[in-house]
Design a protein around this motif. Structure first.
Motif, PDB file in Angstrom:
ATOM      1  N   HIS A  47       8.893  -5.766   0.787  1.00 14.16           N
ATOM      2  CA  HIS A  47       8.676  -4.458   0.210  1.00 14.16           C
ATOM      3  C   HIS A  47       7.466  -3.522   0.063  1.00 14.16           C
ATOM      4  CE1 HIS A  47       6.567  -5.834  -3.490  1.00 14.16           C
ATOM      5  NE2 HIS A  47       7.446  -6.860  -3.507  1.00 14.16           N
ATOM      6  N   GLY A  48       7.635  -2.025  -0.325  1.00 10.69           N
ATOM      7  CA  GLY A  48       6.290  -1.346  -0.377  1.00 10.69           C
ATOM      8  C   GLY A  48       5.585  -1.340  -1.682  1.00 10.69           C
ATOM      9  N   SER A  49       5.090  -0.223  -2.061  1.00  3.56           N
ATOM     10  CA  SER A  49       4.404  -0.409  -3.315  1.00  3.56           C
ATOM     11  C   SER A  49       5.296   0.330  -4.500  1.00  3.56           C
ATOM     12  CB  SER A  49       3.225   0.749  -3.231  1.00  3.56           C
ATOM     13  OG  SER A  49       3.552   2.051  -2.724  1.00  3.56           O
ATOM     14  N   ALA A  50       6.537   0.631  -4.178  1.00  2.00           N
ATOM     15  CA  ALA A  50       7.583   1.019  -5.189  1.00  2.00           C
ATOM     16  C   ALA A  50       6.953   1.852  -6.360  1.00  2.00           C
ATOM     17  CB  ALA A  50       8.205  -0.381  -5.843  1.00  2.00           C
TER      18      ALA A  50
ATOM     19  N   GLU B 134      -0.992   3.329   4.704  1.00  6.36           N
ATOM     20  CA  GLU B 134      -0.417   2.583   5.433  1.00  6.36           C
ATOM     21  C   GLU B 134      -1.178   2.038   6.776  1.00  6.36           C
ATOM     22  OE1 GLU B 134       0.722   5.228   4.060  1.00  6.36           O
ATOM     23  OE2 GLU B 134       2.515   4.789   2.731  1.00  6.36           O
TER      24      GLU B 134
ATOM     25  N   GLY C 222       1.686   5.380  -1.806  1.00  5.75           N
ATOM     26  CA  GLY C 222       2.310   6.093  -3.149  1.00  5.75           C
ATOM     27  C   GLY C 222       2.137   7.563  -2.682  1.00  5.75           C
TER      28      GLY C 222
ATOM     29  N   ASN D 297       9.758  -7.170  -9.253  1.00  5.21           N
ATOM     30  CA  ASN D 297      10.207  -8.568  -8.918  1.00  5.21           C
ATOM     31  C   ASN D 297       8.954  -9.227  -8.420  1.00  5.21           C
ATOM     32  OD1 ASN D 297      11.187 -11.046  -8.193  1.00  5.21           O
ATOM     33  ND2 ASN D 297      13.186  -9.966  -7.351  1.00  5.21           N
TER      34      ASN D 297
ATOM     35  N   VAL E  40       0.804  -1.031  -0.097  1.00  2.52           N
ATOM     36  CA  VAL E  40      -0.100  -0.068   0.015  1.00  2.52           C
ATOM     37  C   VAL E  40       0.819   1.309   0.184  1.00  2.52           C
ATOM     38  CG1 VAL E  40      -2.050  -1.055   1.310  1.00  2.52           C
ATOM     39  CG2 VAL E  40      -0.140  -0.068   2.679  1.00  2.52           C
TER      40      VAL E  40
ATOM     41  N   ASP F  32       8.051   4.355  -8.077  1.00  2.00           N
ATOM     42  CA  ASP F  32       8.997   4.583  -8.786  1.00  2.00           C
ATOM     43  C   ASP F  32       9.116   3.759 -10.220  1.00  2.00           C
ATOM     44  OD1 ASP F  32       9.994   2.700  -6.827  1.00  2.00           O
ATOM     45  OD2 ASP F  32      12.046   3.287  -7.480  1.00  2.00           O
TER      46      ASP F  32
END
Ligand code: NAD
Length: 358
Positions: free
Chosen positions: A279-282, A89, A76, A292, A74, A284
């Motif tokens: 990991h987060g929502s990346a 979050e 962004g 991945n 979640v 970028d």
């Protein structure tokens, strides 16, 4: 077996990596004769856009009525300006609280072919395969009194580290049970030389260990543990520790392996378990088919093992991941000079194809 799985893809790369995990689960269901019913709901920013809230009642109800929850990520840029209590979050905290998820399990396993991605020397890191069991709903993050108050000469900030016997017993049991599925070693991490709460922690863990004579129990002070994780991570199997120490040590352990896109996690309590990549929502890299999906696929494998006791099926997914990596396929985050670069969907397809061959 039949299982109902709440699927909460969330934001950013969440909706990209989630289908890869679901398709791996479908391949497992077909191969082993199970039936998984996937029930989708919005969470995080996606839920805010539709309902104004990061964890709508319908999503929580669906989660509570499921046998397990698979979550993407979640957050962004779009929601960064919102007040803290309606940020994406918050949904994670809400789910943890509402489902009583008191244990967070984070494996840190190095795939030998990815040793180059670690900042540690290959001879130190190759062979690392550990699990951090962190207490998630107690300790200093929740203890009272807490707060900041004015004093004659400025201000005073207070937090309280507090643990009760039942809280320690239940997290210790999670660690011992997890060790039974692994190499049968538990390292309890505390600061019993200084903190009374840690003195109790150690005493209670020793008591619980009496019910697990097949498991070897040892103890480390947290400062020594932080050093040992860098010096010789291979020595550890299961580490069990408090909320605060676990927050720090689980990130340290995760980064030993060097790649955030590879690492799964589980949050479990007495009922429904929740599984998600670390990991987060990346944002970028969202929408580019370069994320991945392995952390999310490996989270689905953890779900099979911890929520449904389907250890063989979980191992089949893990083997498929290893075989695809052995063949040299890499997403961008783990790419090496000789790796065959593939996107999110292709990595998912390759893992499914391996599952099909098994
Ligand atoms: P992040 O984990 O989203 O990204 C950190 C870096 O790792 C980025 O460069 C990203 O591109 C890369 N990365 C992450 N996952 C990857 C994957 N699967 N494949 C390839 N590369 C990957 O952390 P961040 O940038 O600090 O946070 C972004 C957003 O995610 C924020 O809104 C944050 O609050 C949120 N977040 C959510 C969770 C969760 O849902 N559990 C956890 C952490 C952060």
């Amino acid at each position: 077996m039949k299982a109902r799985i709440a699927v909460l893809p969330g934001d950013g790369i969440g909706p990209e990596v989630m289908p890869q995990a679901l398709q791996a689960l479908e391949a497992i269901a077909k191969q082993f004769g199970h039936s998984f019913e996937f029930r989708h709901a919005d969470v995080g920013g996606a839920a805010i856009d539709k309902t104004g809230r990061p964890l709508p009642d319908d999503t929580l109800k669906l989660a509570k009525e499921s046998d397990a929850i698979l979550l993407g990520a979640v957050g962004g840029y779009k929601w960064e300006g919102l007040a803290y209590d309606v940020r994406p979050e918050r949904a994670l905290l809400g789910l943890r609280e509402q489902l009583g998820l008191f244990a967070n399990l984070r494996p840190a396993k190095l795939y030998p072919m990815l040793a180059d991605a670690s900042t540690l020397k290959p001879e130190v890191i190759i062979g690392t395969d550990l699990l951090v069991v962190r207490e998630l709903t107690g300790g200093i993050y929740f203890g009272k009194p807490k707060g900041i108050e004015k004093t004659a000469d400025g201000e005073r900030g207070v937090n309280t580290e507090v643990y009760t016997t039942p809280e320690i017993v239940r997290i210790a049991k999670v660690a011992f049970e997890a060790a039974r599925k692994r190499r049968k070693k538990v390292m309890s991490v505390d600061k019993a030389n200084v903190l009374e709460s840690s003195e109790l922690w150690r005493r209670v863990v020793i008591g619980v260990a009496k019910d697990y004579p097949d498991i070897e129990l040892s103890h480390l002070y947290v400062d020594n543990c932080a050093m040992q994780l860098i010096r010789n991570p291979k020595q550890f199997d299961v580490l069990v520790t408090t909320n605060l120490f676990g927050d720090i040590l689980s990130d340290e352990a995760a980064m030993l392996t060097g790649s955030i896109g590879m690492l799964p996690s589980a949050s479990i309590g007495s009922g429904v378990g929740m599984y998600e990549p670390i990991h987060g929502s990346a944002p970028d890299i969202a929408g580019k088919d370069i994320a991945n999906p392995i952390a999310t696929i490996a989270s689905a494998a953890m779900m099979l093992s911890y929520s449904f006791n389907l250890d063989q099926e979980a191992a089949a997914i893990e083997r498929a991941i290893v075989r695809v990596l052995e063949q040299g396929y890499r997403t961008k985050d783990i790419q090496s000079p000789t790796g065959k670069l593939v996107g999110t969907q292709e990595m998912g397809r390759l893992i499914r194809a391996e599952l099909g061959k098994a």
